[in-house]
Design an enzyme around this catalytic site. Sequence first.
Site, PDB file in Angstrom:
ATOM      1  CB  CYS A   7     -50.065  -8.829  13.854  1.00 17.36           C
ATOM      2  SG  CYS A   7     -48.488  -9.089  14.688  1.00 17.36           S
ATOM      3  NE  ARG A  18     -21.779 -15.496 -24.389  1.00 19.57           N
ATOM      4  CZ  ARG A  18     -22.126 -16.456 -23.855  1.00 19.57           C
ATOM      5  NH1 ARG A  18     -21.262 -17.513 -24.665  1.00 19.57           N
ATOM      6  NH2 ARG A  18     -22.883 -16.825 -23.183  1.00 19.57           N
ATOM      7  CD  GLU A  63     -10.634 -25.160 -19.554  1.00 24.06           C
ATOM      8  OE1 GLU A  63     -11.847 -24.471 -19.734  1.00 24.06           O
ATOM      9  OE2 GLU A  63      -9.789 -24.987 -20.246  1.00 24.06           O
ATOM     10  CE  LYS A  82     -21.330 -24.166 -19.214  1.00 21.22           C
ATOM     11  NZ  LYS A  82     -21.836 -23.005 -18.671  1.00 21.22           N
ATOM     12  CE  LYS A 126     -24.982 -25.713 -17.709  1.00 20.35           C
ATOM     13  NZ  LYS A 126     -25.853 -25.538 -18.923  1.00 20.35           N
ATOM     14  CG  ASP A 132      -2.057  -1.174   1.233  1.00 25.24           C
ATOM     15  OD1 ASP A 132      -2.192  -1.572   0.041  1.00 25.24           O
ATOM     16  OD2 ASP A 132      -2.561  -1.396   2.325  1.00 25.24           O
ATOM     17  CD  GLU A 188     -17.708 -17.520 -17.865  1.00 23.87           C
ATOM     18  OE1 GLU A 188     -18.514 -17.047 -17.574  1.00 23.87           O
ATOM     19  OE2 GLU A 188     -17.292 -17.499 -19.362  1.00 23.87           O
ATOM     20  CE  LYS A 236     -12.870 -25.051 -22.909  1.00 23.54           C
ATOM     21  NZ  LYS A 236     -12.294 -24.033 -22.480  1.00 23.54           N
ATOM     22  CB  CYS A 271     -49.816  -7.380  18.818  1.00 25.91           C
ATOM     23  SG  CYS A 271     -49.842  -6.672  17.108  1.00 25.91           S
TER      24      CYS A 271
HETATM   25  S1  IVH Z   1     -15.113 -22.625 -23.364  1.00 27.57           S
HETATM   26  C1  IVH Z   1     -15.896 -21.636 -27.859  1.00 27.57           C
HETATM   27  N1  IVH Z   1     -14.697 -23.043 -20.893  1.00 27.57           N
HETATM   28  O1  IVH Z   1     -20.133 -21.403 -20.356  1.00 27.57           O
HETATM   29  C2  IVH Z   1     -15.898 -22.278 -26.363  1.00 27.57           C
HETATM   30  N2  IVH Z   1     -16.765 -22.090 -21.552  1.00 27.57           N
HETATM   31  O2  IVH Z   1     -22.648 -22.122 -21.542  1.00 27.57           O
HETATM   32  C3  IVH Z   1     -16.180 -21.073 -25.526  1.00 27.57           C
HETATM   33  N3  IVH Z   1     -17.793 -20.934 -19.516  1.00 27.57           N
HETATM   34  O3  IVH Z   1     -19.901 -19.390 -23.429  1.00 27.57           O
HETATM   35  C4  IVH Z   1     -16.455 -21.707 -24.014  1.00 27.57           C
HETATM   36  N4  IVH Z   1     -16.617 -21.872 -18.003  1.00 27.57           N
HETATM   37  O4  IVH Z   1     -18.951 -18.134 -21.205  1.00 27.57           O
HETATM   38  C5  IVH Z   1     -15.437 -22.504 -21.588  1.00 27.57           C
HETATM   39  N5  IVH Z   1     -14.092 -23.228 -18.661  1.00 27.57           N
HETATM   40  C6  IVH Z   1     -14.802 -22.828 -19.579  1.00 27.57           C
HETATM   41  C7  IVH Z   1     -16.048 -22.057 -19.193  1.00 27.57           C
HETATM   42  C8  IVH Z   1     -17.004 -21.506 -20.013  1.00 27.57           C
HETATM   43  C9  IVH Z   1     -17.547 -21.160 -18.077  1.00 27.57           C
HETATM   44  C10 IVH Z   1     -18.987 -20.333 -20.151  1.00 27.57           C
HETATM   45  C11 IVH Z   1     -18.840 -19.620 -21.427  1.00 27.57           C
HETATM   46  C12 IVH Z   1     -19.395 -20.294 -22.203  1.00 27.57           C
HETATM   47  C13 IVH Z   1     -20.590 -20.674 -21.709  1.00 27.57           C
HETATM   48  C14 IVH Z   1     -21.506 -21.935 -22.271  1.00 27.57           C
END
Ligand code: IVH
Length: 686
Positions: A424, A150, A127, A129, A327, A51, A187, A303, A427
């Site tokens: 109420c 986006r 990864e 989500k 999901k 700081d 994100e 991926k 009361c």
């Molecule tokens: S990849 C072209 N990786 O979820 C691929 N998306 O429901 C782009 N999201 O549009 C997405 N965590 O905004 C990717 N580890 C992750 C993510 C992620 C969250 C979001 C992202 C995407 C949306 C789809």
Amino acid sequence: MRRLRRMAPDGSVGVEHEPRRRVERLRVEIEQHRYRYYVLSDPWIPDAEFDALYQELARLEALYPELDNPDSPTHRVGTPPSPAFGAVPHRQPMLSLDNAFDDRDLLRWAERNDRILEGAAVRWTCELKVDGVAISVAYVRGRLDRAVTRGDGMVGEDVTANVRTIQGIPDYLQFDDPPALLEVRGEIYYPVAKFQSMNDAREEAGLARFANPRNAASGALRQKDPAKTAQRPLRLVCHGMGAVQGLSTPTHSGFLEAIGAGGLPVAEQTRTFDDLDAVCRFIADWGERRHAPAYEMDGVVVKVDDLGQQRRLGATSAVPRWAIAFKYPPEERQTKLIDIFVNVGRTGKVTPFASFEPVLVAGSTLQLATLHNEDQARHKDVRPGDTIVVRKAGDVIPEVVGPVLSQRPDEVAAAGPWRMPTTCPFCGSPIERLEGEAASFCSNIDCPNRLLESLAHFASRGALDIEGLGYETARTLLDHHLVSNIADVYRLDPDDLLPLEGFGDKKVSQLLAGIEGSKSQPLERLLVALNIRMVGGTVARVLARHFGSLAALRTADSDTIAAVNGVGPIRAAAVRAFLDNPRNAALLDELAGLGVRTDTEAAQRSDLLDGWTVVLTGGLTGFTRDEAKQAIEDRGGKVTGNVSKKTSVVVVGVDPGSKAAKALDLGVPTVDEDGFFALLDSGALP
Ligand code: IVH
């Protein structure tokens, strides 16, 4: 600051003589420390030292505007308000993702890819989500250039000024040879741990609660004033690439590693696997620990790791074929609604809430959930006897989603929708709802439940903090008619308490000591305790600081109250209405008569700045010029317009005039606004 003062007097050593080099050095140092702190979570220096470096840079930039530069780390906070967000076309579209809901969906996806890739070996990166707000952040030659939401995937909003204020998003990347263009996708999230307290504070301030952390993140990111975004604890996690020139990696995981090394935040949980069973295990494993990460997550994104394979797989118009989002099912559970009750709060507000059979949701057992108000309760149309769906909103707050209509028993259907009671339950007084308002109120100002809630609030931590006076004790005191208003707390007699069940010697002496101790709490705590509409801790503090005593506040008109920074006309009207109410006025007199303190420290120590001559330059955010002057004079100090050798200190605000430079020339110490606060509090330079 300390550095400046220490070096200034003899004029021989010090930063002032080489400000340009010092500023450059500070910027590099601050970036390094930020990187270690936010990215590596492994700081080299204590926060206070960081700081101090930051303050020194800010001060030098204020003193030498020609050295200031929009890329300086200091511009992450407090940047001027931006005009409405501009529309920016994405260099590459921001796609969405296909979903998988079980292992079979995932297998089908992998098989289809396998056909396109003609059986080549595939590795997958998994990864979490993140349930946040999608963002694209572009770095041009290593420098943050633009951040865009986006939007519709093709065109987003320019939120650069706001994103610059987010901790952990570097202005400069740590590459020796930064790529010409590096667009990262990720994100922005609101950490779950901070969500609930923020929502509570919003409610206290009369603002609507956010339904979940994602909405909170989105709201914070879309502030017109970046200084507001800066006040929120937003974070970024990067998960992909947009347009990139000058950085090439063969794999997605390699890309994440590279940008991580460049200083961008990437998720630590990410793993790469070469068989699908391991992918499924990763998904199942995180399904069990959904609430462990700092952010909300609702699945796992799988991926194809090889970027060549990604290109071969390509994308449809909206989603890539090389990635899929697994999901998790929402954590909703069914249970039986026992009844809908109403509570009367400390303001008299009547809130309906659902009481249901206990059910485990997202790691905790729920059995009560607020239905907020009559309209919301009727809109949900849950009825005692219904099977209902419950969940945690934002994975934090229990929420009733709605009834399972297919399971509604005939007699429940015949009973019709729930209605707000007309009287109420505590009361028997009529419950009233004003035209155009969502809330209903118990019309009895002395409603016993209102008194119970007020008493518990009066004694609570942020208020007068009376140890031993929680709900249960408050209830006992009320039930035994030992208190009938708040002031009675200060009239309790041990002889009346000792015969009560559970009130042994120890409990009684602890309670009475707590009550006695509460008398010396400063005015700001008393103002919180009094349960004035729209007055929470922050407003109470500014009022106490400004007026110094309850007597001064009581005689101030609403315009004067409204003019206090951070109060405004609506709160001022609420404060005035409270003070003007004869019952409240009588209560305040009673409390003062019973020895409850009605002033605050700052006002008491009026000689703190005795002998000080202070010059103000530049704007302050927490004070008007008059208030700053008043605060100095209240403490015995003098405010003058010109800097001379006799000046004790120059307070340097935003956009300071030449007085700041003059102070430096003459070796007069300077303080910024934080330093000024400290000076007012302690009577010494920080
Ligand atoms: S990849 C072209 N990786 O979820 C691929 N998306 O429901 C782009 N999201 O549009 C997405 N965590 O905004 C990717 N580890 C992750 C993510 C992620 C969250 C979001 C992202 C995407 C949306 C789809």
